[in-house]
Motif scaffolding. Structure first.
Motif, mmCIF file in Angstrom:
data_model
loop_
_atom_site.group_PDB
_atom_site.id
_atom_site.type_symbol
_atom_site.label_atom_id
_atom_site.label_comp_id
_atom_site.label_asym_id
_atom_site.label_seq_id
_atom_site.Cartn_x
_atom_site.Cartn_y
_atom_site.Cartn_z
ATOM 1 N N TRP A 128 41.044 37.442 52.717
ATOM 2 C CA TRP A 128 40.723 37.491 51.289
ATOM 3 C C TRP A 128 41.759 38.334 50.541
ATOM 4 O O TRP A 128 42.264 37.949 49.485
ATOM 5 C CB TRP A 128 39.323 38.065 51.091
ATOM 6 C CG TRP A 128 38.963 38.329 49.661
ATOM 7 C CD1 TRP A 128 39.234 39.445 48.931
ATOM 8 C CD2 TRP A 128 38.275 37.439 48.772
ATOM 9 N NE1 TRP A 128 38.747 39.325 47.652
ATOM 10 C CE2 TRP A 128 38.162 38.102 47.523
ATOM 11 C CE3 TRP A 128 37.732 36.168 48.910
ATOM 12 C CZ2 TRP A 128 37.540 37.522 46.425
ATOM 13 C CZ3 TRP A 128 37.110 35.587 47.814
ATOM 14 C CH2 TRP A 128 37.013 36.256 46.590
ATOM 15 N N VAL A 129 42.085 39.510 51.106
ATOM 16 C CA VAL A 129 43.068 40.397 50.481
ATOM 17 C C VAL A 129 44.438 39.724 50.426
ATOM 18 O O VAL A 129 45.151 39.804 49.420
ATOM 19 C CB VAL A 129 43.135 41.744 51.230
ATOM 20 C CG1 VAL A 129 44.237 42.624 50.660
ATOM 21 C CG2 VAL A 129 41.798 42.467 51.154
ATOM 22 N N VAL A 130 44.817 39.063 51.500
ATOM 23 C CA VAL A 130 46.114 38.381 51.541
ATOM 24 C C VAL A 130 46.167 37.293 50.473
ATOM 25 O O VAL A 130 47.178 37.128 49.782
ATOM 26 C CB VAL A 130 46.365 37.779 52.937
ATOM 27 C CG1 VAL A 130 47.584 36.852 52.911
ATOM 28 C CG2 VAL A 130 46.591 38.890 53.956
ATOM 29 N N ALA A 131 45.075 36.536 50.310
ATOM 30 C CA ALA A 131 45.043 35.486 49.286
ATOM 31 C C ALA A 131 45.239 36.086 47.903
ATOM 32 O O ALA A 131 45.954 35.526 47.058
ATOM 33 C CB ALA A 131 43.725 34.720 49.363
ATOM 34 N N LEU A 132 44.601 37.236 47.645
ATOM 35 C CA LEU A 132 44.777 37.916 46.366
ATOM 36 C C LEU A 132 46.236 38.314 46.166
ATOM 37 O O LEU A 132 46.842 38.030 45.126
ATOM 38 C CB LEU A 132 43.879 39.148 46.298
ATOM 39 C CG LEU A 132 44.220 40.176 45.204
ATOM 40 C CD1 LEU A 132 43.970 39.579 43.824
ATOM 41 C CD2 LEU A 132 43.425 41.461 45.402
ATOM 42 N N GLU A 133 46.810 38.982 47.168
ATOM 43 C CA GLU A 133 48.156 39.525 47.006
ATOM 44 C C GLU A 133 49.221 38.438 46.980
ATOM 45 O O GLU A 133 50.291 38.623 46.394
ATOM 46 C CB GLU A 133 48.425 40.542 48.121
ATOM 47 C CG GLU A 133 47.498 41.755 48.008
ATOM 48 C CD GLU A 133 47.691 42.774 49.125
ATOM 49 O OE1 GLU A 133 48.407 42.451 50.097
ATOM 50 O OE2 GLU A 133 47.139 43.877 49.024
ATOM 51 N N ASP A 134 48.920 37.296 47.594
ATOM 52 C CA ASP A 134 49.872 36.190 47.556
ATOM 53 C C ASP A 134 49.738 35.349 46.289
ATOM 54 O O ASP A 134 50.549 34.449 46.054
ATOM 55 C CB ASP A 134 49.679 35.278 48.776
ATOM 56 C CG ASP A 134 50.178 35.926 50.060
ATOM 57 O OD1 ASP A 134 50.845 36.975 49.967
ATOM 58 O OD2 ASP A 134 49.892 35.395 51.143
ATOM 59 N N SER A 135 48.711 35.624 45.480
ATOM 60 C CA SER A 135 48.476 34.814 44.286
ATOM 61 C C SER A 135 49.290 35.302 43.088
ATOM 62 O O SER A 135 49.289 34.655 42.038
ATOM 63 C CB SER A 135 46.990 34.826 43.919
ATOM 64 O OG SER A 135 46.591 36.120 43.481
ATOM 65 N N THR A 136 49.968 36.434 43.211
ATOM 66 C CA THR A 136 50.705 36.983 42.075
ATOM 67 C C THR A 136 51.924 37.760 42.557
ATOM 68 O O THR A 136 51.956 38.253 43.694
ATOM 69 C CB THR A 136 49.809 37.921 41.251
ATOM 70 O OG1 THR A 136 50.566 38.486 40.173
ATOM 71 C CG2 THR A 136 49.260 39.062 42.102
ATOM 72 N N LEU A 137 52.917 37.854 41.691
ATOM 73 C CA LEU A 137 54.099 38.660 41.983
ATOM 74 C C LEU A 137 54.026 40.017 41.277
ATOM 75 O O LEU A 137 54.972 40.797 41.353
ATOM 76 C CB LEU A 137 55.364 37.913 41.535
ATOM 77 C CG LEU A 137 55.620 36.566 42.220
ATOM 78 C CD1 LEU A 137 56.852 35.903 41.622
ATOM 79 C CD2 LEU A 137 55.784 36.746 43.711
ATOM 80 N N ASP A 138 52.927 40.287 40.582
ATOM 81 C CA ASP A 138 52.798 41.512 39.795
ATOM 82 C C ASP A 138 52.293 42.646 40.680
ATOM 83 O O ASP A 138 51.097 42.939 40.731
ATOM 84 C CB ASP A 138 51.849 41.271 38.623
ATOM 85 C CG ASP A 138 51.942 42.372 37.571
ATOM 86 O OD1 ASP A 138 52.366 43.484 37.932
ATOM 87 O OD2 ASP A 138 51.604 42.120 36.409
ATOM 88 N N ALA A 139 53.213 43.283 41.403
ATOM 89 C CA ALA A 139 52.835 44.360 42.322
ATOM 90 C C ALA A 139 52.252 45.555 41.578
ATOM 91 O O ALA A 139 51.394 46.271 42.109
ATOM 92 C CB ALA A 139 54.046 44.799 43.144
ATOM 93 N N GLY A 140 52.694 45.791 40.336
ATOM 94 C CA GLY A 140 52.215 46.950 39.588
ATOM 95 C C GLY A 140 50.727 46.872 39.293
ATOM 96 O O GLY A 140 49.988 47.837 39.499
ATOM 97 N N ARG A 141 50.268 45.702 38.839
ATOM 98 C CA ARG A 141 48.846 45.567 38.532
ATOM 99 C C ARG A 141 47.994 45.598 39.797
ATOM 100 O O ARG A 141 46.881 46.106 39.798
ATOM 101 C CB ARG A 141 48.601 44.289 37.740
ATOM 102 C CG ARG A 141 49.058 44.382 36.280
ATOM 103 C CD ARG A 141 48.672 43.134 35.505
ATOM 104 N NE ARG A 141 48.961 43.263 34.086
ATOM 105 C CZ ARG A 141 50.129 42.949 33.519
ATOM 106 N NH1 ARG A 141 51.117 42.506 34.283
ATOM 107 N NH2 ARG A 141 50.311 43.086 32.219
#
Length: 411
Positions: A28-41
């Motif tokens: 689930w976490v990987v899907a979230l982090e792979d869904s965007t390039l906005d590392a800051g948010r």
């Protein structure tokens, strides 16, 4: 009323992937982090989740939501949507679970067997979210995708998914009790007939992958039939199958197989939803079109809009219609500069373009251009109800795409 699932309000400080301990929670976490390039948010979202700023979480079919405390006194309303499974997809999922005793035993112990997820995925049914499926929303003014509040909610729910994998089932449309009740019904039916549960089918993608890298020598292929192939025998009485429908499917499967053997894999990796749109886009007839809408549970207008998107751009056109993304800012800036110059010539006065993610909108004229993952611009027109419809095939030049939409709009 949807059940409230307590959020991890006192989660200890952990690394970004440590919000979940189990492999399915981490997925689930990987899907979230792979869904965007906005590392800051994402980073700020992790901080909010660790500080317990996410309130009690409510899980409902297709949606999880909670209040998230931000910098203002009043909390924001954040949510994340996930597509629910269709009826046929649930039938496949339940059949997959029932086919192996180990799957059911693991679920009874609140474990998610990796083999179950793999078996369902190979049958075309996603249980764990894909990065493109997570759709965050928030009442805050930040247009980030996701904003830090929705990201915090995603991280917070990961711990709940860890301890209760049936949260994933609930998000896909059916809760624990309903799943087990239907599994008991399947087992009872199998015992009464003496037949084991039917195994899940193998999708074309899985079968093709076995030899795609080194295809065998094949004879020259005949041209696919331009008409439906007649069945050698009629479907069994009471099966619910119509000969005409099966003949249409046979013709469609023949044409797709010919394209695959010729190396065209554009429509190989399709979900059931995408394949229904593909079939509808090939003009199967009004009756089939209505059946496809009913069986996918899609809003008729939305389904017609997706069908037009497929006709103009195939699988990529469908992605552009359904999934906004955040492209390279320099590409968007260059396109905007070119469009500003073209619009000044076309209207003899400056025209304001509104930018949001991969979309440039000419609001006064009801025209929108969407940048696809293939670096092509897809023109859209707005109807009287404010809905955006694909207007013409895509083009690598945004000015050419604008001209196509401009012409379609009668400007």
């Amino acid at each position: 009323m949807s059940p409230a699932v307590p959020g991890p309000r006192h989660a200890p400080a952990r690394s970004k992937r440590a919000f979940a301990a189990t492999w399915w929670g981490q997925a689930w976490v990987v899907a979230l982090e792979d869904s965007t390039l906005d590392a800051g948010r994402l980073s700020r979202g992790r901080t909010y989740a660790r500080k317990g700023m996410v309130g009690p979480v409510t899980v409902a079919p297709g949606k999880v939501h909670a209040s998230v405390q931000g910098s203002r006194p009043r909390p924001y309303r954040a949510s994340v949507r996930l597509p629910v499974l269709t009826g046929p997809q649930w039938d496949t999922m339940l059949g997959t679970i029932a086919a192996r005793a180990g799957h059911l035993a693991a679920l009874l112990d609140d474990e998610m067997p990796a083999e179950l997820v793999d078996d369902a995925r190979h049958a075309g049914v996603p249980l764990l979210p894909l990065p493109t499926e997570l759709d965050p929303e928030c009442s805050c003014p930040d247009w980030g995708y996701p904003c830090k509040h929705a990201a915090a909610l995603c991280y917070a729910i990961a711990a709940t998914i860890d301890t209760d994998p049936f949260v994933l089932f609930a998000l896909r449309g059916r809760g624990r009790e309903e799943v087990f009740a239907q599994l008991r019904a399947l087992r009872t039916a199998a015992q009464e007939t003496g037949a084991p549960p039917a195994p899940a089918g193998i999708p074309a993608a899985a079968a093709y992958a076995h030899w795609a890298e080194e295809p065998p020598e094949l004879p020259e292929l005949p041209e696919p039939a331009a008409h439906s192939t007649a069945l050698p025998v009629a479907p069994p009485p009471g099966s619910g199958l119509a000969a005409t429908d099966l003949e249409h499917l046979m013709t469609d499967a023949t044409a797709r197989a010919a394209r695959l053997l010729a190396g065209d894999t554009a429509d190989l990796h399709l979900t059931q939803h995408q394949d229904a749109v593909r079939i509808a886009a090939n003009n199967p007839g009004l009756e089939w079109f209505h059946h496809l809408i009913q069986n996918t549970g899609t809003n008729p207008t939305a389904f017609a809009r997706l069908t037009r998107a497929w006709r103009h751009g195939g699988p990529t056109g469908l992605t552009v219609a359904e999934q906004p993304h955040t492209p390279d800012p320099t590409v968007m800036k260059a396109a905007r500069t070119a469009l500003d110059a073209a619009l000044t010539e076309m209207t003899d006065s400056p025209v304001r373009l509104t930018a949001w993610r991969n979309r440039l909108t000419l609001t006064p004229h009801g025209i929108q251009l969407r940048l696809g993952p293939d670096a092509r611009w897809y023109p859209y027109l707005q109807d009287g109800d404010g809905e955006w419809w694909p207007a013409a095939p895509a083009d690598s030049d945004p000015v050419t795409a604008l001209t196509a939409a401009w012409s379609q709009n009668g400007e």
